[in-house]
Design a protein around this motif. Structure first.
Motif, PDB file in Angstrom:
ATOM      1  N   MET A  11       0.843  -1.207   0.000  1.00 60.74           N
ATOM      2  CA  MET A  11       0.000   0.000   0.000  1.00 60.74           C
ATOM      3  C   MET A  11       0.877   1.256   0.000  1.00 60.74           C
ATOM      4  O   MET A  11       0.601   2.229  -0.713  1.00 60.74           O
ATOM      5  CB  MET A  11      -0.913  -0.014   1.231  1.00 60.74           C
ATOM      6  CG  MET A  11      -1.899  -1.185   1.233  1.00 60.74           C
ATOM      7  SD  MET A  11      -2.579  -1.519   2.892  1.00 60.74           S
ATOM      8  CE  MET A  11      -3.831  -0.243   3.018  1.00 60.74           C
ATOM      9  N   ASP A  12       1.927   1.237   0.791  1.00 61.95           N
ATOM     10  CA  ASP A  12       2.838   2.384   0.844  1.00 61.95           C
ATOM     11  C   ASP A  12       3.527   2.616  -0.500  1.00 61.95           C
ATOM     12  O   ASP A  12       3.770   3.762  -0.891  1.00 61.95           O
ATOM     13  CB  ASP A  12       3.901   2.161   1.918  1.00 61.95           C
ATOM     14  CG  ASP A  12       3.365   2.360   3.339  1.00 61.95           C
ATOM     15  OD1 ASP A  12       2.351   3.057   3.498  1.00 61.95           O
ATOM     16  OD2 ASP A  12       3.976   1.822   4.281  1.00 61.95           O
ATOM     17  N   GLN A  46      -5.745   7.043   2.321  1.00 60.89           N
ATOM     18  CA  GLN A  46      -4.554   7.463   1.570  1.00 60.89           C
ATOM     19  C   GLN A  46      -4.951   8.531   0.544  1.00 60.89           C
ATOM     20  O   GLN A  46      -4.355   9.608   0.480  1.00 60.89           O
ATOM     21  CB  GLN A  46      -4.005   6.225   0.858  1.00 60.89           C
ATOM     22  CG  GLN A  46      -2.541   6.190   0.595  1.00 60.89           C
ATOM     23  CD  GLN A  46      -2.096   4.802   0.116  1.00 60.89           C
ATOM     24  OE1 GLN A  46      -2.870   4.032  -0.449  1.00 60.89           O
ATOM     25  NE2 GLN A  46      -0.841   4.481   0.338  1.00 60.89           N
ATOM     26  N   ASP A  80       2.376   2.247  -3.440  1.00 63.26           N
ATOM     27  CA  ASP A  80       1.485   3.014  -4.317  1.00 63.26           C
ATOM     28  C   ASP A  80       1.614   4.506  -4.035  1.00 63.26           C
ATOM     29  O   ASP A  80       1.652   5.322  -4.957  1.00 63.26           O
ATOM     30  CB  ASP A  80       0.030   2.573  -4.115  1.00 63.26           C
ATOM     31  CG  ASP A  80      -0.404   1.528  -5.142  1.00 63.26           C
ATOM     32  OD1 ASP A  80       0.427   1.168  -6.003  1.00 63.26           O
ATOM     33  OD2 ASP A  80      -1.564   1.078  -5.086  1.00 63.26           O
ATOM     34  N   HIS A  81       1.688   4.840  -2.764  1.00 57.70           N
ATOM     35  CA  HIS A  81       1.787   6.263  -2.433  1.00 57.70           C
ATOM     36  C   HIS A  81       3.181   6.822  -2.701  1.00 57.70           C
ATOM     37  O   HIS A  81       3.326   7.991  -3.070  1.00 57.70           O
ATOM     38  CB  HIS A  81       1.366   6.511  -0.979  1.00 57.70           C
ATOM     39  CG  HIS A  81       1.153   7.955  -0.686  1.00 57.70           C
ATOM     40  ND1 HIS A  81       1.891   8.660   0.226  1.00 57.70           N
ATOM     41  CD2 HIS A  81       0.294   8.851  -1.225  1.00 57.70           C
ATOM     42  CE1 HIS A  81       1.487   9.919   0.242  1.00 57.70           C
ATOM     43  NE2 HIS A  81       0.516  10.063  -0.621  1.00 57.70           N
TER      44      HIS A  81
END
Lengths: 522, 522
Positions: free
Chosen positions: A406-407, B369, A409-410
């Motif tokens: 998930m991180d 996010q 992607d950011h």
């Protein structure tokens, strides 16, 4: 609103295979760097939270601390002698400095330098307009949604080195990505170095936990990069944590000195939770971090002038009613922004506290809210290096496989944002207005067709599809979707080539060192 | 790492009840505005993504659009006549402007004005250093973790008005917070106005969907605020959506004119998804938004010079392979930042596209996010008003009770951040260094005791406790914890006082209007 009416149109095949593909691609690149385009550095300005006046006030407070309180080097006479020779006041293990003295000692530190990868295309530059993202560091536990939370092992360590190597948005392999708790404490560094040096070609960090482990780390790097090359090129980084408040213990200061002698990069990171290891305010934490970090940077310069250093920090807030550490808080994010400015003024590359950090116990909404805000404060303020950019959960106790994904992607999204956008003629798309008109849509204009494939960043696990489709597919939340992605990345991982002789030399080194020592578990 | 060793110490009761409480509180306030302290405006600089040169280039492109393509007012001769009288070129329903013409027409718009609350303490200022946060807008569905996803009803509408009224971090009651789909389309505005005017005292938005509904909205507000007061004070806001690209339909332009005549606030919001309602680039979307919004603002000024307006925008990106709308993307966030700068240069308050928006189908990691990044871009760039600051899910199709609560935590955090931090003597805590020393902790210093209660923002549902405690308590993720919170807020809600005569007048107005019309469902 979802623009349902557009779906049909956009789903019909676009004529990307026809003539003009190369030109379209060229044009596309010219208005929007896509994810596949390597990140070429920050092209948007850094955000300055604080004015020059306020920054000077914080710098004055750092000077006040160094003059009136000082810093202790416990058990490291050599470090104290270095400072004594510059005229600093030594009182037992305490060293105090007149205002401006330590800053002057930092002046030989380079503002920008390269950290070499085993594969030259992985070499990164620290400082300037560059941004280097790294995975999390130091977790004794890992978790994933299949097997749950457990002590991390060497297998997990190797997995995260592979994942970081495979991740386009990470530029660095990290250090103790997770603690390989199934390997004895005195031998971990050997397996960790072997993994970084053989499973990845990105820059990495060496051990700091004992002088012999520091030397082993450097020796292993020399087997790969060569002693001569490393004499004048940094290929590894050391994380020197200050034992805040205002203490360097001899393990850390000795590690600092050994890496500095070897000309390798020293990152000095005070570790301050506001109200615990320093006074309870962003201003105080920033000032004390600056004071502590400058002393370590100065020591590196005294050992070897010109030694590449990074101004580091690790700080956050606490819930002062419960004692729980909190991450991504507004006070911590402001401190991060202040420290980046202070580090840039010092003229050295900055690893600003922050990254994608959270105290959350699950890769849930809170985790990403904390992490995203912390990342914005870190990157917008102009940090050069970001530790803990992927995977960190539970205040660092856990490295989460799903949060790692998930991180990422950011990370990719922020790298895209740091590159800004074009305002040239092609970007404005005037031709498209003549093809359409008021009330008509731009989906099938030549301009849209030229750019649709590369204009927008494409995250890996975000889902923007209709609720009905999402429900039919199992109503998976983003953490659940991430499980498939990290499995896929590990399956797709391809080990980078290494000369057989070098691989064998590294393995022999590890075997030989391990054979010489009994296991120690402390 | 969790600082377990600090828990015991921090959990022992601190002497907050003893002497000096008032002084401590005063000092605490002086270094860190706490959540309970009302937000008093931005005290940190706005981030400028773009240089003056680049901004001018985008403004030139807006001028190019207005000169070469123009804007259509479909079915609204009155609007066209207004522009004709200023020398604009009219061609059928199309109006075109020479460069600089529209901007000059916007010059009478105030840069800052008040939007009055029924309770004067709820009056907000739009423009300047002020920031006004609002709930989501327009969702036909609601969802919560207990009852799932469903069409929203008037009960949900009233619930969200109550929640927004109770939320310290929201300054505005919003408009169509959710669609009350159980009320006929031609009567919804009456129930919505009644809810805003009686269940809350915060500023609100009126209906725009038909001229008689606009007039009803204004009439109902006059029953509360008085006709005379409203002649010179704005108490309500209208959301005028441009039918992008480059179209004002007569419903919207007529609503704009009626609100402007009444001296009420007009927010003009183009709605552009890059590549669909405008060319595919942040630069193009920003330029077209500016062009479209300026025309609406100019019309409001022609109807009533000095009419309070807000430069609005609603824009985002699409996945151009699937047609799905995406939110919180780096391209959208950059566009948001650009638009805030452009609006500030125009000299009117800015509602910048953004807020806490996401295409996610669940209040999960992706949702937060997307939302957190979009909120950073919105607030750091200096937007004055933020729509969709709480609750928005599924690209706006859904208002989520749980996400509303999760978003509130981040609203509060950002308001704290916007206030910056102090660097005065008290903030640096020099006395604490004399109480402790290198290696000793600051938890029990007088400085920490003076500040611990107010120094840090305290979110409502974040959990920073140990994994073990969290697991024993059911391992609830943040969305699950939010369920209890919104139930509690609705239980604790206290309806603000209203004069019985006014309440009755409003109810009579609604009954009388409803009785005159058959239900219409389109």
């Amino acid at each position: 609103m979802k623009l349902e009416s557009l779906n049909a149109k956009a789903e019909t095949p676009t004529p990307a295979g026809h003539r003009g593909r190369a030109r379209r691609r060229r044009l596309a690149r010219s208005i929007a760097p896509s994810e596949s385009t390597p990140f070429t550095g920050r092209r948007i300005p850094a955000y300055n939270l604080l004015s020059e006046t306020v920054l000077a006030r914080i710098e004055d407070q750092a000077d006040w601390i160094l003059r009136n309180i000082g810093v202790e080097f416990r058990g490291d006479r050599t470090a104290l002698d270095h400072f004594a020779q510059t005229g600093a006041r030594i009182d037992g293990e305490r060293v105090r400095f007149e205002p401006g003295h330590v800053r002057a000692l930092c002046a030989t530190a380079p503002s920008e330098f390269q950290l070499h990868g085993r594969d030259p295309v992985r070499t990164v530059t620290l400082g300037g307009d560059n941004v280097v993202l790294m995975p999390g560091y130091g977790s004794p536990f890992v978790s994933d949604l299949v097997k749950g939370r457990r002590y991390s092992t060497l297998k997990d360590f190797r997995n995260f080195v592979k994942l970081a190597y495979s991740a386009a948005a990470l530029h660095h392999s990290g250090g103790t990505v997770v603690e390989p708790t199934d390997v004895s404490v005195n031998k971990r560094h050997l397996d960790m170095m072997l993994a970084h040096l053989t499973l990845s070609t990105k820059p990495f960090m060496g051990s700091v936990t004992a002088p012999e482990r520091v030397r082993d780390s450097i020796e292993m790097a020399r087997l790969v990069f060569g002693r001569d090359f490393m004499e004048h090129h940094a290929v590894m980084q050391a994380n020197i944590n200050v034992n805040s408040p205002l203490i360097y213990d001899d393990t850390m200061s000795t590690a600092l000195r050994i890496y500095a002698e070897a000309g390798q990069c020293v990152c000095v990171s005070p570790a301050i939770f506001a109200g615990a290891m320093g006074p309870l305010s962003p201003a105080a934490v920033a000032a004390q971090t600056l004071a502590e970090a400058m002393v370590g940077i100065a020591l590196a310069q005294l050992v070897r002038p010109g030694c590449p250093v990074v101004f580091g920090s690790f700080h956050s807030t606490m819930n002062l009613r419960t004692g729980a550490l909190t991450f991504g808080s507004p006070e911590a994010n402001m401190t991060t922004m202040a420290l980046t400015q202070l580090g840039r003024r010092l003229g050295v590359p900055v690893r600003s506290g922050g990254g994608q950090i959270t105290a959350s116990n699950a890769p849930d909404g809170q985790a990403m809210q904390d992490s995203t805000g912390a990342m914005w404060s870190t990157l917008l303020s102009g940090a050069h290096q970001v530790w803990h950019a992927a995977g960190w959960l539970e205040g660092g106790l856990v490295m989460s496989y799903e949060k790692f994904i998930m991180d990422l992607d950011h990370c990719g999204a922020m790298l895209k944002l740091l590159q800004g956008f074009e305002t040239n003629e092609e970007a404005f798309g005037r031709d498209a207005y003549f093809e359409t008109g008021p009330g008509e849509n731009f989906l099938s204009t030549k301009h849209t067709l030229r750019h649709y494939a590369a204009a927008n960043y494409e995250p890996q696990i975000s889902d923007a599809g209709p609720f009905e489709t999402w429900s039919e597919n199992g109503a998976l939340t983003s953490d659940q979707r991430a499980t498939a992605r990290w499995h896929q990345m590990l399956n797709d991982y391809q080990r980078p080539e290494i000369k057989p002789g070098i691989q064998a030399a590294l393995e022999d080194f590890v075997s030989e060192r391990k054979a010489r020592m009994p296991d120690e578990w402390y």
